[in-house]
Write a protein that holds these residues in place. Structure first.
Motif, PDB file in Angstrom:
ATOM      1  N   ASN A  57     -31.152 -16.131 -27.616  1.00  0.00           N
ATOM      2  CA  ASN A  57     -30.115 -16.973 -27.034  1.00  0.00           C
ATOM      3  C   ASN A  57     -28.765 -16.700 -27.661  1.00  0.00           C
ATOM      4  O   ASN A  57     -27.743 -16.627 -26.972  1.00  0.00           O
ATOM      5  CB  ASN A  57     -30.483 -18.453 -27.219  1.00  0.00           C
ATOM      6  N   SER A  61     -25.158 -15.176 -26.077  1.00  0.00           N
ATOM      7  CA  SER A  61     -23.809 -15.738 -26.133  1.00  0.00           C
ATOM      8  C   SER A  61     -22.814 -14.753 -26.735  1.00  0.00           C
ATOM      9  O   SER A  61     -21.613 -14.938 -26.613  1.00  0.00           O
ATOM     10  CB  SER A  61     -23.814 -17.054 -26.908  1.00  0.00           C
ATOM     11  N   HIS A  63     -22.922 -11.765 -25.619  1.00  0.00           N
ATOM     12  CA  HIS A  63     -22.889 -10.804 -24.519  1.00  0.00           C
ATOM     13  C   HIS A  63     -23.548  -9.491 -24.891  1.00  0.00           C
ATOM     14  O   HIS A  63     -23.208  -8.451 -24.322  1.00  0.00           O
ATOM     15  CB  HIS A  63     -21.450 -10.557 -24.070  1.00  0.00           C
ATOM     16  N   ARG A  67     -30.071 -12.435 -19.881  1.00  0.00           N
ATOM     17  CA  ARG A  67     -31.377 -13.072 -19.708  1.00  0.00           C
ATOM     18  C   ARG A  67     -31.486 -13.604 -18.288  1.00  0.00           C
ATOM     19  O   ARG A  67     -30.550 -14.182 -17.741  1.00  0.00           O
ATOM     20  CB  ARG A  67     -31.503 -14.186 -20.739  1.00  0.00           C
ATOM     21  N   GLY A  82     -17.501  -0.881 -18.221  1.00  0.00           N
ATOM     22  CA  GLY A  82     -17.651  -2.000 -19.142  1.00  0.00           C
ATOM     23  C   GLY A  82     -16.767  -1.847 -20.357  1.00  0.00           C
ATOM     24  O   GLY A  82     -16.138  -2.807 -20.805  1.00  0.00           O
ATOM     25  N   GLN A  85     -13.142  -2.464 -19.384  1.00  0.00           N
ATOM     26  CA  GLN A  85     -12.885  -3.897 -19.211  1.00  0.00           C
ATOM     27  C   GLN A  85     -12.813  -4.610 -20.553  1.00  0.00           C
ATOM     28  O   GLN A  85     -12.004  -5.521 -20.744  1.00  0.00           O
ATOM     29  CB  GLN A  85     -13.989  -4.516 -18.349  1.00  0.00           C
ATOM     30  N   LEU A  86     -13.651  -4.167 -21.471  1.00  0.00           N
ATOM     31  CA  LEU A  86     -13.634  -4.762 -22.808  1.00  0.00           C
ATOM     32  C   LEU A  86     -12.285  -4.527 -23.476  1.00  0.00           C
ATOM     33  O   LEU A  86     -11.709  -5.427 -24.095  1.00  0.00           O
ATOM     34  CB  LEU A  86     -14.752  -4.139 -23.634  1.00  0.00           C
ATOM     35  N   GLU A 154     -12.718 -16.481 -33.062  1.00  0.00           N
ATOM     36  CA  GLU A 154     -14.120 -16.543 -32.681  1.00  0.00           C
ATOM     37  C   GLU A 154     -14.463 -15.470 -31.644  1.00  0.00           C
ATOM     38  O   GLU A 154     -15.400 -14.678 -31.821  1.00  0.00           O
ATOM     39  CB  GLU A 154     -14.420 -17.937 -32.114  1.00  0.00           C
ATOM     40  N   VAL A 155     -13.697 -15.456 -30.571  1.00  0.00           N
ATOM     41  CA  VAL A 155     -14.014 -14.535 -29.476  1.00  0.00           C
ATOM     42  C   VAL A 155     -13.934 -13.085 -29.940  1.00  0.00           C
ATOM     43  O   VAL A 155     -14.805 -12.271 -29.628  1.00  0.00           O
ATOM     44  CB  VAL A 155     -13.050 -14.767 -28.294  1.00  0.00           C
TER      45      VAL A 155
END
Lengths: 222, 222
Positions: A57, A61, A63, A67, A82, A85-86, A154-155
DNA sequence: GTTAGAAATGATGTCGACAATATAGGGGTT
DNA sequence: AACCCCTATATTGTCGACATCATTTCTAAC
């Protein structure tokens, strides 16, 4: 060492499993796109399925895995789009981080950052380019932290940077560009030292954009 | 209705509990800063503790709750600084979203967006300002989706927007500014229609910055 | 031979119970 | 009265078992 400030300490068993799994995924020990079987992992890591589930899990979160209900979790598959975009997200967020750092970093922190760059310059001049990636990370992390914006931190630190590292490792890209990147770092720090928010953001965005273009070129070659 | 595209469908019990808990938190049924007891919630929602734990984990990855090992989870406490920081991140991300939307939206999507604004204009002109918040959301969501950038979409739609709504509800702020915001929306759409990436980003950032300043003013009043 | 359906298999989802940890309260000492 | 330690209690962390769902495989009908 400012990077050590990010050493998340694992207290619970799920923490340890999560950190271990993240390393295994990012470093490619578990190949991208592969399925994460809960039962299999629970025997492999010698913990109960509940612990594995919690770890998965958390990976979701970040990424790092996707799931589907009643089906299971797969490690995200890496695509050139990808990664592009990142980097677009990274450009926006780190640009803002540089802007905020120019506003919010203390004089002492800026002095430290300048010293770090000088230090970095010595190693680059001596040709020790293998220190380069750690130096690059340290530079970016300090500015991100310097923004004093919790959401931003955080991000970027817990999310995007692990994903980028995963791409780097698995697409077999070398570390960031060595010589030109150093000058770009220097100019960003100067802008921050001058408290020029606008310029700091612009230079950081350009720095990351160059990085993105560099990567795109390498991707097209292969 | 494009907003309906975000109606996450809950298949598992943990999904339903997560969505329910998120509503209860964002809408203030469970007050900010309060503790989330697993046993208590499991009796309240009539599900096992494992389900509650999973729901809380997902809430944590939305930054709606904070969890400490061996202690428990608390709903994040709302501070004016937190809201400001949130808007800084939003400015950076939605600015980039507008830039990418100008590049990636199809002509048809842009036509739809223009039509939406015309529609919105009618309701505003008729004084039905109570439709305003939904209209504002729809505008922003379409541009975020129009960026075609998965990371951007994820962070904004599943993360930041719920947090912002929580702030709006709990700090008792009215919806966004009605009349002036409409013109700002119009200009952003024009820039996107002209495929002017630079201008689209700038206008969107300014639009959100104004919003932030407006909120700061209200916060200082009270 | 092909396809539809049903049983079998394996996975995830959910549950209740036990273990480990943090917190609160009481008893004793200085 | 203030402080420390120890115990009691409640909460979280972990576990194994069962329920439920998706997938595969076998069977039967066309």
């Amino acid at each position: 060492m400012s990077i050590a400030a990010f050493a998340e300490q694992a207290v619970t068993s799920a923490d340890k499993t999560f950190l271990q799994l993240r390393v295994d995924i990012v470093e490619g020990a578990i190949p991208a796109g592969s399925k994460l079987s809960e039962t299999e992992l629970s025997t492999k890591y010698q913990v109960s399925r509940a612990v594995i589930r919690e770890a998965i899990n958390r990976l979701e979160s970040c990424h790092l895995v996707e799931r589907k209900a009643n089906v299971g979790a797969r490690i995200v598959s890496l695509t050139p789009e990808g990664l592009i975009q990142l980097y677009q997200v990274r450009e926006a967020l780190e640009g803002m981080a540089a802007r905020l750092a120019a506003k919010n970093m203390s004089d002492e922190e800026i002095a430290d950052l300048t010293a770090l760059l000088d230090n970095h310059f010595q190693t680059v001049k001596d040709g020790e380019s293998y220190y380069q990636e750690a130096g690059d990370l340290d530079f970016h992390y300090r500015i991100i932290l310097g923004s004093k914006n919790q959401h931003l931190i955080e991000v970027l630190v817990n999310g995007i940077y692990h994903l980028i590292r995963m791409y780097r490792v698995q697409l077999g890209m070398a570390g960031p560009r060595v010589t030109t990147a150093f000058d770009e770092h220097k100019h960003v720090v100067q802008a921050i030292a001058n408290r020029d928010e606008e310029l700091a953001e612009m230079l950081m965005r350009r720095h990351i954009l160059y990085s993105k273009n560099n990567i795109e070129r390498k991707l097209l070659q292969s």
